[in-house]
Design a protein around this motif. Structure first.
Motif, PDB file in Angstrom:
ATOM      1  N   SER A 154      55.901 -10.845   7.558  1.00  0.00           N
ATOM      2  CA  SER A 154      55.201  -9.634   7.142  1.00  0.00           C
ATOM      3  C   SER A 154      53.911 -10.004   6.429  1.00  0.00           C
ATOM      4  N   ASP A 155      52.953  -9.099   6.487  1.00  0.00           N
ATOM      5  CA  ASP A 155      51.791  -9.188   5.628  1.00  0.00           C
ATOM      6  C   ASP A 155      52.298  -8.940   4.206  1.00  0.00           C
ATOM      7  N   VAL A 156      51.965  -9.820   3.278  1.00  0.00           N
ATOM      8  CA  VAL A 156      52.493  -9.732   1.916  1.00  0.00           C
ATOM      9  C   VAL A 156      52.140  -8.401   1.254  1.00  0.00           C
ATOM     10  N   LEU A 172      54.856  -5.768  -0.127  1.00  0.00           N
ATOM     11  CA  LEU A 172      54.906  -5.320  -1.528  1.00  0.00           C
ATOM     12  C   LEU A 172      54.804  -3.796  -1.649  1.00  0.00           C
ATOM     13  N   ALA A 173      54.124  -3.169  -0.710  1.00  0.00           N
ATOM     14  CA  ALA A 173      53.946  -1.710  -0.762  1.00  0.00           C
ATOM     15  C   ALA A 173      55.259  -0.966  -0.507  1.00  0.00           C
ATOM     16  N   ILE A 174      56.206  -1.624   0.181  1.00  0.00           N
ATOM     17  CA  ILE A 174      57.473  -0.945   0.490  1.00  0.00           C
ATOM     18  C   ILE A 174      58.683  -1.573  -0.206  1.00  0.00           C
ATOM     19  N   GLU A 175      58.510  -2.734  -0.828  1.00  0.00           N
ATOM     20  CA  GLU A 175      59.638  -3.397  -1.493  1.00  0.00           C
ATOM     21  C   GLU A 175      60.118  -2.551  -2.666  1.00  0.00           C
ATOM     22  N   THR A 176      61.439  -2.439  -2.817  1.00  0.00           N
ATOM     23  CA  THR A 176      62.006  -1.663  -3.919  1.00  0.00           C
ATOM     24  C   THR A 176      62.908  -2.512  -4.810  1.00  0.00           C
ATOM     25  N   ILE A 232      52.413  -5.932  -8.288  1.00  0.00           N
ATOM     26  CA  ILE A 232      53.768  -6.276  -8.718  1.00  0.00           C
ATOM     27  C   ILE A 232      54.148  -5.532  -9.999  1.00  0.00           C
ATOM     28  N   PHE A 233      53.239  -5.449 -10.947  1.00  0.00           N
ATOM     29  CA  PHE A 233      53.556  -4.744 -12.195  1.00  0.00           C
ATOM     30  C   PHE A 233      53.509  -3.227 -12.013  1.00  0.00           C
ATOM     31  N   ASP A 234      52.571  -2.715 -11.219  1.00  0.00           N
ATOM     32  CA  ASP A 234      52.523  -1.272 -10.961  1.00  0.00           C
ATOM     33  C   ASP A 234      53.798  -0.801 -10.260  1.00  0.00           C
TER      34      ASP A 234
END
Length: 184
Positions: A99-101, A105-109, A133-135
């Motif tokens: 995946s594009d990182v 990150l936009a969909i990781e929960t 990552i923090f947001d």
């Protein structure tokens, strides 16, 4: 490139020469893990390895007993190498995703104890990594983000920045919640 600690200590990794990677040097990796060894318990760790490349860092964490290690890279060849090497050496706690990182990150929960990011040094979006990552609150309370980058780059303007360690042309910047993470 070798595993420097844990059950696979001393194992030489020989990834194919054609992988689009710049692996963390053994010297820098050894210094990083010496720092971490005094700060964290590897055994119960959940780790997200972004821009995982050869999986050098993911396999190091797994060798040291991390509970779960997730590697993400956009190169199908890198992901296949990490999956094959993990299977070959019995590192069943490693999962690898192509995946594009930034899309990942936009969909990781899930939240992680430790997130390691080793983006290409010429990537102009490196400063966005801690922000995202923090947001998105992808670190557990007390969790640590480590970003590897060129020593001349400065990431200290993020509020969660704690320190930068330089090893020649490479640096590791560390980020951690200073208090508890903000609640939504």
């Amino acid at each position: 490139m070798r595993i420097i600690g844990g059950k696979l200590k001393g194992l030489r990794l020989n990834p194919p020469k054609n992988l689009p990677v710049r692996p963390t040097t053994d010297l820098a990796k050894e210094a990083l893990f010496n720092i971490l060894q005094n700060q964290i318990e590897f055994e119960s760790l959940t780790v997200l390895d972004l821009f995982s490349g050869t999986g050098n860092i993911a396999m190091e964490f797994a060798s040291r007993g991390a509970e779960k290690v997730t590697g993400v890279d956009r190169s199908v060849h890198c992901v296949h190498y990490l999956k094959d090497a993990s299977r070959q050496h019995g590192l069943t706690q490693i999962e690898a995703f192509k995946s594009d990182v930034f899309k990942y990150l936009a969909i990781e929960t899930l939240q992680y104890d430790l997130i390691f990011a080793d983006p290409p040094y010429d990537l102009n979006r490196i400063p966005e990594i801690p922000k995202i990552i923090f947001d998105r609150q992808l670190l557990k309370p007390g969790g640590v983000l480590i970003v590897e980058h060129q020593s001349m780059q400065n990431l200290s303007n993020h509020p969660a920045f704690t320190e930068q360690r330089k090893y020649g042309h490479s640096s590791f910047s560390f980020f951690q919640y200073h208090n508890e993470p903000p609640h939504s």
